[in-house]
Write an enzyme that holds these catalytic residues in place. Structure first.
Site, PDB file in Angstrom:
ATOM      1  N   TYR A   1       0.917  -1.164  -0.109  1.00  0.00           N
ATOM      2  CA  TYR A   1      -0.169  -0.022  -0.033  1.00  0.00           C
ATOM      3  C   TYR A   1       0.972   1.207   0.090  1.00  0.00           C
ATOM      4  O   TYR A   1       0.271   2.429   0.055  1.00  0.00           O
ATOM      5  CB  TYR A   1      -1.076   0.099   1.237  1.00  0.00           C
TER       6      TYR A   1
ATOM      7  N   HIS B   1      -0.190  -8.817  -0.053  1.00  0.00           N
ATOM      8  CA  HIS B   1       0.357  -8.937   1.179  1.00  0.00           C
ATOM      9  C   HIS B   1       1.709  -9.563   1.085  1.00  0.00           C
ATOM     10  O   HIS B   1       2.180 -10.126   2.039  1.00  0.00           O
ATOM     11  CB  HIS B   1      -0.502  -9.546   2.244  1.00  0.00           C
TER      12      HIS B   1
END
Ligand code: TPP
Ligand code: MG
Length: 804
Positions: A553, A594
């Protein structure tokens, strides 16, 4: 045109003296003439590009009247009038920037590195020490991407909140007086369409920080009118839901016309007071601004504005209106105003000429030196005619720039290649001296050149003793952060889930309860302005640790890091610094969002920052400690899968440091060097054991930091011993591994020592698939490492290592 006029009533008029009003008129006139003359300079070929502040003068004069010593501006390329009005820009400096004068004294904002209209004050001294920011007017260093001045504005304002509310900062007297400083932002109407504008507005409303955002609304963004930019065509109307009420906190929204002097003064006085005393964010929508010369020197606005609009812009020009106001209120007569204008015009001409003379005379001097050297060289050269011709052409260059001079020298040196060294010695000597000067002019200051460079931080090894217990990795960080929060009042952290639960991996667990909400804070999900919060607070002397929950992110905040943080030292030539640390976690874990490891992306976009890639939390703590002793911005990428792995708790936590830029030898070996970092260290070490069983001893090096990269050439030394190298990481092919390979092969002269082709081992080109199988078939595994090394050995000695 709209007749919006909702200037707050119940205000005392600022009651300016006649002299003050005429001074405002004078500044407006100076600024306008600077714009008019600036455009001509570009068209005459004396500068490459120009963008000016004409049509926006009056509001900026009002803003300058409310701006106080210690305040900060974060604005954009139209703000010349404001900068002139607060005295942080002279007309001469304005033109020096237009010409790209590389001398800091002549062009203090960027030393010629930024195009005109990019403003900045210098907040650090040449030795890297802070100036007393409470005793000066401050401007953050502008950048070109529209709205990118907004995220750091949030941080600049947030710093005031911290200085007011965190009593531990009371000794930071160079940076704040009780958090009274207001952060003033400016943005064009069209740029408010950018996401980061809305993110900043929302965060400011939530956080209640002292910022005043002005929107200079001239109805257009280059050629595109407001109806294509903004719902309902009015940014303040659509923002009304953010407006504060008697019962709810929010943003104070003010509308005022850009030609209405009194209303502007009132609006700015009100906004400044409200923000300063109550820390309420204010938005001033300044309507009915104009753009007399169009957007920039790149085109003319006649292409997209109709005659009616062009006429309206003439009729409602803010300086004409100001003149009418002065005359109708009998503050001065026409003759006086004409004289002020004539004086302003003369001053602009005179300062422009001084700027040009200083800029061009330096280059002319260099040119003359070279012409003389060329003619001397020609006397003794076999290529006399050509060299004299080069000299002749150079001497005739109109408005020469440095490139013309250096190109001539390089051309001549090529031409003289067969002549004796004596013929070209002087020319070569001149060229090498200029190369150093030009490096300083155009290439220096990418990283800190002060004594607080990370390269100067002393290495202090972690120590362990018999009582050192094994704990979860996250506990090493938690104890380190606890100590640091205790020790350094400037240090604080913030991000999504960092406060109450102490981050998703709990390295700050319990630390908010212990150190308070100002030191360990939750924020909204807004990575871009989390970075902005870090930038603004670091610019004001604090040591923010900005948390980005997952490396995947980071992209939301990467633009600010790239466009602002990474290039700040460079683009101000050491005039500002932003010692913030971004803390995040990545590499292998689970699934597409992730377990990313986009190091190539980071390395390409963040030159100017330090990039730390620790393999465990002990190493990470040592890196944070080293970074806090330096003044450079950094990103630390912890291993997402490492928080629950056991590590020994060092006994000198808070004291030990990792040497940044120095690889660590994790295992010594003789056959192949493997260079890696982060989570891959464990994979490679496991593979090393398997390989050892087959009689292949590999040397494993953890680079520790990708920027700076192996400053002592430790990898090269290892290759000299093993004569074989593999660069391994979890990025896509051609990413971080390719960077490491390039740095070593080109930078460390190891090519002649290699007995096998240098190789890389990476993840697949796609993002990693979900689940353990997804990981195994996407990321490099122990087997991949073993097979790669074995194949290398097999190629060298197939008898001993037959193909598998
Ligand atoms: C992110 C980004 N996109 C595009 C541009 C090119 N650009 C420069 S100025 C501008 C228009 C901005 O208009 P506005 O915000 O209304 O400011 P004005 O120039 O009218 O004062 C554009 C599109 C840019 N600088 N940055
Ligand atoms: Mg505009």
């Amino acid at each position: 045109m709209s007749e919006v006029q909702s200037v707050p009533k119940n205000l005392n008029s600022p009651n300016l003296s006649k002299e003050a009003i005429l001074e405002d008129f004078r500044i407006a006139m100076i600024s306008r003439h600077a714009s008019l003359v600036g455009r001509k300079e570009v068209f005459m070929g004396k500068a490459k590009f120009g963008i000016f502040g004409d049509g926006k003068e009056l509001a900026q004069i009002a803003m300058a009247r409310a701006f106080q010593i210690g305040d900060f501006r974060s604005g954009y390329y139209r703000d010349q009038t404001f900068m002139l009005a607060i005295g942080e820009l002279t007309v001469q400096q304005y033109f020096s920037q237009l010409y790209a004068h590389t001398n800091v004294e002549e062009e203090p904002a960027s030393a010629g590195r930024l195009m005109n209209g990019h403003f900045a004050t210098r907040s650090i001294n040449e030795d890297g020490t802070w100036k007393d920011l409470t005793k000066m007017y401050n401007s953050a260093a502008d950048i070109s991407p529209t709205a990118a001045q907004m995220p750091k504005l949030l941080g600049l304002a947030y710093a005031s909140k911290l200085y007011r509310e965190n009593k531990g900062l009371k000794d930071m007297t160079k940076f704040s007086v009780n958090g009274n400083e207001v952060a003033w932002g400016t943005i064009g109407n069209a740029s408010t369409s950018e996401g980061m504008f809305f993110e900043t507005i929302n965060a400011a409303g939530v956080m209640q920080v002292p910022m005043v955002i002005s929107i200079w609304d001239d109805g257009y963004g280059i050629s595109v009118p407001n109806e294509f930019h903004t719902t309902k065509g009015s940014i303040s109307e659509v923002l009304e839901g953010f407006g504060r009420t008697d019962s709810e906190k929010g943003i104070e929204i003010i509308r005022v016309n850009g030609w209405d002097y009194e209303a502007l003064l009132n609006a700015y006085v009100e906004a400044g007071e409200l923000a300063r005393t109550s820390h309420v964010p204010v938005l001033i929508h300044v309507l009915e601004m104009t753009q007399p010369q169009g957007h920039s020197t790149s085109g003319s606005h006649e292409r997209y504005k109709d005659k009616k609009r062009l006429q309206w812009e003439k009729d409602w020009d803010c300086i004409s209106k100001f003149r009418e106001y002065i005359l109708s209120n009998q503050i001065a007569n026409a003759d006086t105003l004409d004289k002020i204008e004539a004086g302003a015009k003369a001053q602009v001409k005179q300062e422009k000429e001084a700027a040009w003379s200083n800029f061009s005379s330096e280059i002319k001097k260099e040119l003359n030196e070279v012409v003389t050297l060329l003619r001397e060289a020609a006397q003794h050269s076999t290529r006399k005619v050509i060299i004299n011709q080069i000299a002749e052409e150079l001497s005739k260059t109109i408005n020469p720039i440095r490139k013309d001079v250096v190109m001539a020298v390089r051309k001549a040196l090529l031409t003289l290649r067969l002549d004796s060294p004596a013929v070209k010695a002087d020319l070569k000597n001149w060229f090498s001296k200029q190369a150093d000067l030009n490096f300083d002019r155009y290439n220096s200051h990418l990283y800190s050149q002060s004594k607080w460079s990370v390269l100067n931080v002393e290495e202090v090894p972690a120590q362990f003793n018999d009582t050192s217990s094994f704990v979860d990795g996250r506990e090493v960080l938690q104890s380190y952060f606890d100590l640091t929060l205790e020790k350094d009042p400037r240090f604080f952290t913030f991000g999504e889930d960092v406060g109450k639960i102490g981050d998703v991996n709990q390295a700050f667990a319990g630390l908010q309860a212990k150190h308070g909400e100002l030191r360990v804070a939750d924020t909204g999900i807004r990575e871009c302005t989390i970075i902005g919060q870090g930038i603004g607070t670091a610019l004001r002397g604090l040591r923010p640790l900005a948390e980005i929950q997952y490396l995947d992110y980071l992209l939301y905040g990467l633009q600010m890091l790239s466009d602002d943080v990474a290039c700040l030292n460079y683009r101000t030539k050491g005039g500002q610094k932003v010692p913030m640390i971004v803390r995040t976690r990545g590499h292998r874990l689970e699934g597409v969002w992730h377990s990313g490891s986009p190091m190539g992306m980071i390395l390409s976009s963040l030159r100017g920052m330090v990039v730390c890639v620790p393999r465990d939390m002990t190493q990470a703590a040592g890196m944070y400690n080293a970074l806090l002793k330096s003044d450079e911005p950094a990103i630390v990428i912890e291993c997402l899968n490492g928080y629950r792995l056991k590590e020994r708790m060092p006994v000198n936590l808070g004291e030990y440091t990792v040497a940044l830029g120095k690889p660590e030898v994790l295992r010594e070996g003789t056959e192949v060097t493997i260079v890696t970092y982060g989570s891959m260290c464990r994979i490679v070490m496991e593979a090393a054991n398997d390989l050892a069983e087959m009689g292949i001893e590999i040397e494993v090096l953890d680079v520790q930091t990708l920027l700076p990269f192996d400053v002592h050439g430790i990898i090269g030394e290892s290759i000299k011993k093993t004569n074989r190298v593999i660069f391994a990481d979890e990025d896509v092919p051609g990413g971080g591994s390719a960077f490491m390979l390039q740095q070593v092969i080109e930078g460390q002269e190891v090519f002649k020592f290699l007995d096998s082709e240098p190789q890389t081992l990476t993840a697949k080109a796609h993002r990693p698939a979900y689940s353990s199988d997804g990981d195994y078939f996407s990321k490099p595994s122990v087997e991949d490492v073993v097979e790669k090394v074995y194949a290398m050995m097999s190629e060298v000695n197939p008898k001993k290592y037959p193909a598998i």
